[in-house]
Design a protein around this motif. Sequence first.
Motif, PDB file in Angstrom:
ATOM      1  N   ASN A 142       0.815  -1.224   0.000  1.00 57.11           N
ATOM      2  CA  ASN A 142       0.000   0.000   0.000  1.00 57.11           C
ATOM      3  C   ASN A 142       0.842   1.264   0.000  1.00 57.11           C
ATOM      4  OD1 ASN A 142       0.959   0.216   2.615  1.00 57.11           O
ATOM      5  ND2 ASN A 142      -0.995  -0.267   3.585  1.00 57.11           N
ATOM      6  N   ASP A 143       2.173   1.126  -0.077  1.00 54.54           N
ATOM      7  CA  ASP A 143       3.074   2.260  -0.276  1.00 54.54           C
ATOM      8  C   ASP A 143       2.885   3.367   0.761  1.00 54.54           C
ATOM      9  OD1 ASP A 143       5.200   3.297  -2.150  1.00 54.54           O
ATOM     10  OD2 ASP A 143       3.817   4.992  -2.190  1.00 54.54           O
ATOM     11  N   GLY A 198       0.626   4.545   2.745  1.00 52.82           N
ATOM     12  CA  GLY A 198      -0.621   5.192   3.117  1.00 52.82           C
ATOM     13  C   GLY A 198      -1.219   4.564   4.367  1.00 52.82           C
ATOM     14  N   LEU A 241      -1.810  10.232   3.088  1.00 57.44           N
ATOM     15  CA  LEU A 241      -2.000   9.888   1.678  1.00 57.44           C
ATOM     16  C   LEU A 241      -0.683  10.089   0.936  1.00 57.44           C
ATOM     17  CD1 LEU A 241      -5.384  11.628   0.734  1.00 57.44           C
ATOM     18  CD2 LEU A 241      -5.015   9.222   1.262  1.00 57.44           C
ATOM     19  N   THR A 242      -0.349   9.136   0.075  1.00 58.63           N
ATOM     20  CA  THR A 242       0.820   9.270  -0.779  1.00 58.63           C
ATOM     21  C   THR A 242       0.354   9.330  -2.233  1.00 58.63           C
ATOM     22  OG1 THR A 242       1.221   6.939  -1.275  1.00 58.63           O
ATOM     23  CG2 THR A 242       1.977   7.757   0.879  1.00 58.63           C
ATOM     24  N   ASN A 299      -1.264   6.156  -3.231  1.00 58.90           N
ATOM     25  CA  ASN A 299      -2.487   5.732  -2.551  1.00 58.90           C
ATOM     26  C   ASN A 299      -3.697   6.592  -2.855  1.00 58.90           C
ATOM     27  OD1 ASN A 299      -0.357   5.109   0.192  1.00 58.90           O
ATOM     28  ND2 ASN A 299      -1.303   3.524  -1.035  1.00 58.90           N
ATOM     29  N   ARG A 300      -3.484   7.868  -3.136  1.00 56.56           N
ATOM     30  CA  ARG A 300      -4.643   8.743  -3.310  1.00 56.56           C
ATOM     31  C   ARG A 300      -5.393   8.352  -4.587  1.00 56.56           C
ATOM     32  NH1 ARG A 300      -0.678  13.881  -4.212  1.00 56.56           N
ATOM     33  NH2 ARG A 300      -0.301  13.645  -6.444  1.00 56.56           N
ATOM     34  N   TYR A 301      -6.685   8.522  -4.529  1.00 57.17           N
ATOM     35  CA  TYR A 301      -7.557   8.057  -5.604  1.00 57.17           C
ATOM     36  C   TYR A 301      -8.170   9.252  -6.313  1.00 57.17           C
ATOM     37  CZ  TYR A 301     -11.017   5.180  -8.001  1.00 57.17           C
ATOM     38  OH  TYR A 301     -11.783   4.563  -8.951  1.00 57.17           O
TER      39      TYR A 301
END
Length: 246
Positions: free
Chosen positions: A7-8, A10, A19-20, A23-25
Amino acid sequence: MGTIVPNDRGRRGLTYTLLTPANRYMSRRPDLAGAAYYKLVTPRLAPSRFGQELIAAGEDEVVTRISSGCERFIIGMSGESAVRLGDEQIVLGEGGYTYLGQTRDFVLELAAGASIISIARRYEPWPGLPEPEPVFGRLSEVPATPTAVPGLRRRLLLDPDDPAFDFNISHMEFGPGVALPQIEIHDEEHGLYMTSGGGLYHLDGDEHVVSADDYICMAPYCPQGFRAGPEGGSYLLYKDTWRDGF
């Protein structure tokens, strides 16, 4: 068994969200077709009382009218952008910023490839204090003032001594290895966008590696602290102020 995708970094904690870019959508909005639109935080993330978003134009320019109802702080992150108030155009570009009160309608203009960060909040008036006037500035032209921590400098983008404002924006700049001297617990909520470098962020007992373009939302009273890495680090910081929270 399928491949487990990391999940890098986040995370969602009890009092914070990290949030990275991985991860951010990306969200959608009718007036931002073709743009990359990220809702970094909204009031749906309780107890947040503000919204913060990243808008990046794609191959086409973005021109959209923003109606009044919220006070807003907008800063250019890259490329050419502008805010139009009636017949007046305020050019932002990288590092240019503006504060506009809740009664101001305006047009936001982003050239192809440009990006901005916008912060919106329902203004909390105080008896006898007028709504703040619009503010225009450029990050590079704001003096970086030393703090009590050697190697930590701060640029104040809104006047922290004016009680008409119900939030502040600052740009915090840490030299290599420089750290906050203690784990701080504030009564304010925070929105923090890493603008350069990186380091280690303490959030409510957890330690997280952070780097440029990461975003952290902190609820009131979230224990927090930061130590910059070997290249230093900087971040744009929102916090509510001058109001009692009721």
